[in-house]
Structure formats: C-alpha cells, structure tokens
Scaffold this active site. Structure first.
Site, PDB file in Angstrom:
ATOM      1  N   CYS A   4       0.862  -1.180   0.000  1.00 50.38           N
ATOM      2  CA  CYS A   4       0.000   0.000   0.000  1.00 50.38           C
ATOM      3  C   CYS A   4       0.898   1.229   0.000  1.00 50.38           C
ATOM      4  O   CYS A   4       1.722   1.405   0.911  1.00 50.38           O
ATOM      5  CB  CYS A   4      -0.924   0.016   1.207  1.00 50.38           C
ATOM      6  N   CYS A   7       0.578   3.399   3.160  1.00 52.93           N
ATOM      7  CA  CYS A   7       1.181   2.753   4.332  1.00 52.93           C
ATOM      8  C   CYS A   7       2.699   2.890   4.272  1.00 52.93           C
ATOM      9  O   CYS A   7       3.347   3.112   5.315  1.00 52.93           O
ATOM     10  CB  CYS A   7       0.774   1.282   4.406  1.00 52.93           C
ATOM     11  N   ASP A  30       0.291  16.502  -1.503  1.00 54.46           N
ATOM     12  CA  ASP A  30       0.026  15.699  -2.687  1.00 54.46           C
ATOM     13  C   ASP A  30       1.146  15.925  -3.702  1.00 54.46           C
ATOM     14  O   ASP A  30       1.611  17.041  -3.898  1.00 54.46           O
ATOM     15  CB  ASP A  30      -1.335  16.077  -3.283  1.00 54.46           C
ATOM     16  N   HIS A  46      -4.554   1.187   8.203  1.00 56.21           N
ATOM     17  CA  HIS A  46      -4.935   0.921   6.807  1.00 56.21           C
ATOM     18  C   HIS A  46      -6.421   0.605   6.723  1.00 56.21           C
ATOM     19  O   HIS A  46      -6.895  -0.405   7.249  1.00 56.21           O
ATOM     20  CB  HIS A  46      -4.135  -0.236   6.197  1.00 56.21           C
ATOM     21  N   ASN A  87     -12.535  10.633  -2.565  1.00 59.85           N
ATOM     22  CA  ASN A  87     -12.974   9.820  -3.693  1.00 59.85           C
ATOM     23  C   ASN A  87     -13.091   8.383  -3.188  1.00 59.85           C
ATOM     24  O   ASN A  87     -12.146   7.857  -2.595  1.00 59.85           O
ATOM     25  CB  ASN A  87     -11.956   9.895  -4.838  1.00 59.85           C
ATOM     26  N   GLY A  93     -13.549   7.565  -8.482  1.00 58.01           N
ATOM     27  CA  GLY A  93     -12.267   8.064  -8.988  1.00 58.01           C
ATOM     28  C   GLY A  93     -11.095   7.837  -8.045  1.00 58.01           C
ATOM     29  O   GLY A  93     -10.040   8.448  -8.203  1.00 58.01           O
ATOM     30  N   THR A  95      -7.816   6.384  -6.675  1.00 59.69           N
ATOM     31  CA  THR A  95      -6.680   5.715  -7.328  1.00 59.69           C
ATOM     32  C   THR A  95      -5.743   5.050  -6.327  1.00 59.69           C
ATOM     33  O   THR A  95      -5.000   4.142  -6.698  1.00 59.69           O
ATOM     34  CB  THR A  95      -5.871   6.702  -8.188  1.00 59.69           C
ATOM     35  N   HIS A 100      -8.246   8.397   2.278  1.00 63.62           N
ATOM     36  CA  HIS A 100      -7.573   9.699   2.377  1.00 63.62           C
ATOM     37  C   HIS A 100      -8.536  10.808   2.004  1.00 63.62           C
ATOM     38  O   HIS A 100      -9.468  10.614   1.234  1.00 63.62           O
ATOM     39  CB  HIS A 100      -6.324   9.751   1.485  1.00 63.62           C
ATOM     40  N   HIS A 102      -8.539  14.825   0.640  1.00 62.99           N
ATOM     41  CA  HIS A 102      -7.778  15.905   0.027  1.00 62.99           C
ATOM     42  C   HIS A 102      -8.218  17.221   0.671  1.00 62.99           C
ATOM     43  O   HIS A 102      -9.424  17.518   0.711  1.00 62.99           O
ATOM     44  CB  HIS A 102      -8.083  16.012  -1.467  1.00 62.99           C
TER      45      HIS A 102
HETATM   46  P1  AMP Z   1      -7.298   9.675  -5.241  1.00 63.67           P
HETATM   47  O1  AMP Z   1      -7.329   9.847  -6.740  1.00 63.67           O
HETATM   48  O2  AMP Z   1      -8.411  10.352  -4.531  1.00 63.67           O
HETATM   49  O3  AMP Z   1      -7.140   8.218  -4.863  1.00 63.67           O
HETATM   50  O4  AMP Z   1      -6.010  10.452  -4.763  1.00 63.67           O
HETATM   51  C1  AMP Z   1      -4.726   9.904  -4.763  1.00 63.67           C
HETATM   52  C2  AMP Z   1      -3.793  11.067  -4.679  1.00 63.67           C
HETATM   53  O5  AMP Z   1      -2.524  10.586  -4.271  1.00 63.67           O
HETATM   54  C3  AMP Z   1      -3.584  11.811  -6.006  1.00 63.67           C
HETATM   55  O6  AMP Z   1      -3.983  13.176  -5.856  1.00 63.67           O
HETATM   56  C4  AMP Z   1      -2.082  11.670  -6.256  1.00 63.67           C
HETATM   57  O7  AMP Z   1      -1.511  12.830  -6.816  1.00 63.67           O
HETATM   58  C5  AMP Z   1      -1.548  11.398  -4.857  1.00 63.67           C
HETATM   59  N1  AMP Z   1      -0.292  10.674  -4.815  1.00 63.67           N
HETATM   60  C6  AMP Z   1       0.044   9.559  -5.500  1.00 63.67           C
HETATM   61  N2  AMP Z   1       1.278   9.157  -5.179  1.00 63.67           N
HETATM   62  C7  AMP Z   1       1.740  10.049  -4.241  1.00 63.67           C
HETATM   63  C8  AMP Z   1       2.960  10.182  -3.512  1.00 63.67           C
HETATM   64  N3  AMP Z   1       3.976   9.327  -3.659  1.00 63.67           N
HETATM   65  N4  AMP Z   1       3.078  11.224  -2.660  1.00 63.67           N
HETATM   66  C9  AMP Z   1       2.073  12.114  -2.498  1.00 63.67           C
HETATM   67  N5  AMP Z   1       0.891  12.018  -3.150  1.00 63.67           N
HETATM   68  C10 AMP Z   1       0.726  11.010  -4.020  1.00 63.67           C
HETATM   69 ZN    ZN Z   2      -2.494   1.510   3.515  1.00 59.64          ZN
END
Ligand code: AMP
Ligand code: ZN
Length: 114
Positions: A4, A7, A30, A46, A87, A93, A95, A100, A102
């Site tokens: 993860c 994590c 971010d 987690h 999200n 959406g 990813t 988390h 934002h």
């Molecule tokens: P979500 O699309 O809501 O799942 O948001 C995932 C967020 O994680 C996105 O805005 C990415 O830019 C951010 N993200 C992905 N990898 C990293 C990382 N290594 N450090 C900081 N943010 C990240």
């Molecule tokens: Zn995790």
C-alpha cells in the site's frame, strides 16, 4: 499493509513532505497538486476507503475530521475557506486504496459539482 503506497509513506519507506502527524493521522503534500494548497490526510490505520469503515472506526474518524481542521488551520491560504474531498472506489475516482481526504485551497474553487 503490504504494497500500500500510503502505508509505505506513513512508515517512511517512501519519502513525503509531512505537514502534520499524530498518533492517529498523517498529513502530507500531494505529489501532483491541483491548487496552491493540496494536502492529503490519512488515518495511520490501513482502511481501504470509506466503504471499508466499520463500527470500531467511529472514534478514529472523529480524529481524522478534527485533524483535517487542524491541518487546514495551518495554512494562511485557507483562512477564507477550502475544500475537502474524498474519492471512494472506482466510480468515485479513487486511485490509491488507502482512505484519504484531500484538503484543497489557496484559490477560489469555481468548478463545483455540487
Ligand atoms: P485519489 O485519486 O483520490 O485516490 O487520490 C490519490 C492522490 O494521491 C492523487 O492526488 C495523487 O496525486 C496522490 N499521490 C500519489 N502518489 C503520491 C505520492 N507518492 N506522494 C504524495 N501524493 C501522491
Ligand atoms: Zn495503507
């Protein structure tokens, strides 16, 4: 949890720009900001997503929400308001499958879905 991304970030195995940390939550910038302030707030536990919450997470989620307020209050750019986004799941959406939120601010956010 193994494999993860968040994590690993919480554990310090992957670098991040930490903005706040306590026993329950970790907040970091971010990597791909969409606004002058774009910080992610995650529970250290987690949990895959909002749908992954169970009754025993009730108090933890209070810590998360109060943590979001605490983190946002650090930013002068957020003094006139900000947006908090979660999200959830594929259609939402999401990813990264670690719950988390934002915090987005520092600009007038005009594109409102709701
Ligand atoms: P979500 O699309 O809501 O799942 O948001 C995932 C967020 O994680 C996105 O805005 C990415 O830019 C951010 N993200 C992905 N990898 C990293 C990382 N290594 N450090 C900081 N943010 C990240
Ligand atoms: Zn995790």
């Amino acid at each position: 949890m193994e494999n993860c991304l968040f994590c690993k970030i919480i554990a310090g195995e992957i670098p991040s720009t930490v903005e706040y940390e306590d026993e329950y939550i970790y907040a970091f910038k971010d990597i791909n900001p969409v606004a002058p302030v774009h910080t992610l707030v995650v529970p250290k536990k987690h949990i895959c997503c909002l749908d992954g919450l169970c009754d025993e997470d009730e108090a933890l989620m209070g810590k998360v929400m109060l943590g979001i307020k605490k983190v946002a209050s650090k930013y002068e750019e957020c003094k006139d308001g900000y947006r908090v986004i979660n999200n959830c799941g594929e259609n939402g959406g999401q990813t990264v499958m670690h719950l988390h939120f934002h915090i987005i601010g520092g600009t007038k956010l005009d594109e409102k879905l709701i």
